[in-house]
Design an enzyme around this catalytic site. Structure first.
Site, PDB file in Angstrom:
ATOM      1  N   ARG A  22       3.844   9.334  -2.095  1.00  0.00           N
ATOM      2  CA  ARG A  22       3.992  10.754  -2.380  1.00  0.00           C
ATOM      3  C   ARG A  22       3.226  11.607  -1.362  1.00  0.00           C
ATOM      4  O   ARG A  22       3.732  12.612  -0.864  1.00  0.00           O
ATOM      5  CB  ARG A  22       3.529  11.035  -3.813  1.00  0.00           C
ATOM      6  CG  ARG A  22       4.397  10.313  -4.842  1.00  0.00           C
ATOM      7  CD  ARG A  22       3.764  10.280  -6.221  1.00  0.00           C
ATOM      8  NE  ARG A  22       3.597  11.607  -6.784  1.00  0.00           N
ATOM      9  CZ  ARG A  22       3.040  11.837  -7.972  1.00  0.00           C
ATOM     10  NH1 ARG A  22       2.598  10.815  -8.703  1.00  0.00           N
ATOM     11  NH2 ARG A  22       2.928  13.070  -8.423  1.00  0.00           N
TER      12      ARG A  22
ATOM     13  N   LEU B 231       2.698   1.554 -12.045  1.00  0.00           N
ATOM     14  CA  LEU B 231       3.612   2.543 -11.482  1.00  0.00           C
ATOM     15  C   LEU B 231       3.302   3.865 -12.165  1.00  0.00           C
ATOM     16  O   LEU B 231       3.009   3.899 -13.364  1.00  0.00           O
ATOM     17  CB  LEU B 231       5.081   2.168 -11.759  1.00  0.00           C
ATOM     18  CG  LEU B 231       5.656   0.940 -11.044  1.00  0.00           C
ATOM     19  CD1 LEU B 231       7.110   0.730 -11.465  1.00  0.00           C
ATOM     20  CD2 LEU B 231       5.565   1.072  -9.534  1.00  0.00           C
ATOM     21  N   ASP B 232       3.386   4.966 -11.413  1.00  0.00           N
ATOM     22  CA  ASP B 232       3.217   6.282 -12.027  1.00  0.00           C
ATOM     23  C   ASP B 232       4.228   6.455 -13.154  1.00  0.00           C
ATOM     24  O   ASP B 232       5.322   5.877 -13.116  1.00  0.00           O
ATOM     25  CB  ASP B 232       3.442   7.396 -10.998  1.00  0.00           C
ATOM     26  CG  ASP B 232       2.352   7.440  -9.936  1.00  0.00           C
ATOM     27  OD1 ASP B 232       1.256   6.910 -10.187  1.00  0.00           O
ATOM     28  OD2 ASP B 232       2.607   7.999  -8.854  1.00  0.00           O
ATOM     29  N   LYS B 233       3.882   7.285 -14.117  1.00  0.00           N
ATOM     30  CA  LYS B 233       4.767   7.549 -15.257  1.00  0.00           C
ATOM     31  C   LYS B 233       6.176   7.904 -14.814  1.00  0.00           C
ATOM     32  O   LYS B 233       7.165   7.412 -15.369  1.00  0.00           O
ATOM     33  CB  LYS B 233       4.186   8.693 -16.111  1.00  0.00           C
ATOM     34  CG  LYS B 233       5.069   9.091 -17.285  1.00  0.00           C
ATOM     35  CD  LYS B 233       4.481  10.274 -18.044  1.00  0.00           C
ATOM     36  CE  LYS B 233       5.419  10.723 -19.159  1.00  0.00           C
ATOM     37  NZ  LYS B 233       4.895  11.906 -19.875  1.00  0.00           N
TER      38      LYS B 233
END
Length: 302
Positions: free
Chosen positions: A242, A141-143
């Protein structure tokens, strides 16, 4: 298969404060922790011991708003021994660990940060039982994305999960807080994604111009400024949601990289991995893990 603590969570002593007036975070912490030096408070911030509502915050000048809850993990020794920072374990067995990751925590190490990551903390955690134990990354998962994430406890399980990802994983559902009022109740975005040299993902309608990506969405609630969407991935490409929300004309809140103008609305990225469902790599049992939608998402879109 032996199940261990399916609702396991390590807790440290923490202090909670409700913000009453607009104030920079460092100033607020110096006020409520008046017995500590400025450098000590800065260290607590830098180590990721401070959370605001549903995300870790390390910026000194983060602007607090009335009604937000600031939580401080106060025991430095506990940080090293007993506490998982920015995450909690929601399932563990002999083969896998499933966590709920907070926004602000890296999944894996970067050039700048080696230790304060989900992988490093879990590696330390499993080694306490046996120094030979290891943890392996299955997906990321992205930060700044929160939610459900899974790790393997052996190279064999990791390979099985990654090599058969499309067959094993039955559901990956996210919630996205996006800018503007989405009027269509449900729909999908289909495009080809490719990455630039600067690691920015580009979306193209030209067939085979990159990797094919399909994202389905359904409206949960909306007002004139923000919409809350349930998003399901048919494919799992880098930054897919996104980019596709930008394509839709409703970028994810807080996502400056992909078109957000409201990047300070909730103090984090408006993306949360809500559901992960898959067949267990060893038993083939269908497992489903679900986490709560962050309160800030619900409040902004109501």
């Amino acid at each position: 298969m032996v199940k261990k603590n399916s609702n396991y969570r390590r807790e440290a002593k923490s202090l909670k404060y409700v913000v009453e007036e607009p104030l920079e975070l460092l100033t607020f912490l110096l006020n409520v922790m008046s017995n500590r030096s400025r450098n000590s408070v800065k260290s607590i911030l830098a180590r990721g011991q401070v959370t605001i509502d549903d995300h870790i915050e390390t910026k000194y000048n983060y602007m607090l708003r009335p009604g937000q809850t600031v939580t401080i993990l106060k025991n430095k020794a506990a940080i090293k021994q007993d506490v998982l920072i920015g995450m909690s374990i929601i399932h563990e067995d002999d083969d896998i660990i499933v966590i709920n990751k907070e926004a602000g925590l890296l999944s894996i190490a970067t050039e700048k940060e080696k230790n304060q990551t989900a992988l490093h903390q879990l590696m330390d955690y499993v080694k306490k039982e046996n120094p030979e134990n290891r943890v392996f990354v299955v997906h990321r998962l992205d930060k700044d994305t929160s939610g459900v994430m899974m790790f393997a406890k052996s190279e064999q399980v990791k390979r099985k999960m990654q090599d058969n990802w499309k067959e094993i994983v039955k559901e990956r559902t996210y919630v996205a807080l996006v800018e503007g009022k989405v009027t269509k109740e449900k729909g999908y975005i289909s495009s080809w994604l490719r990455e630039s040299k600067t690691h920015l993902m580009y979306s193209s309608q030209t067939p085979n111009d990159g990797l094919h990506a399909i994202t389905h969405y359904q409206l949960i609630q909306a007002n004139e400024e923000f919409s809350l969407l349930e998003v399901q991935l048919e494919t799992g490409r880098k930054n897919q949601i996104r980019v596709h929300m930008q394509d839709l004309g409703h970028p994810v809140v807080g996502d400056k990289k992909y078109g957000s103008k409201q990047h300070k609305a909730i103090g984090r990225l408006g993306l949360h991995a809500k559901v992960l469902s898959f067949n267990h790599p060893t038993t083939n049992e269908l497992l489903l893990f679900q986490t709560d939608v962050p309160q800030s998402f619900l409040a902004k879109s109501s």
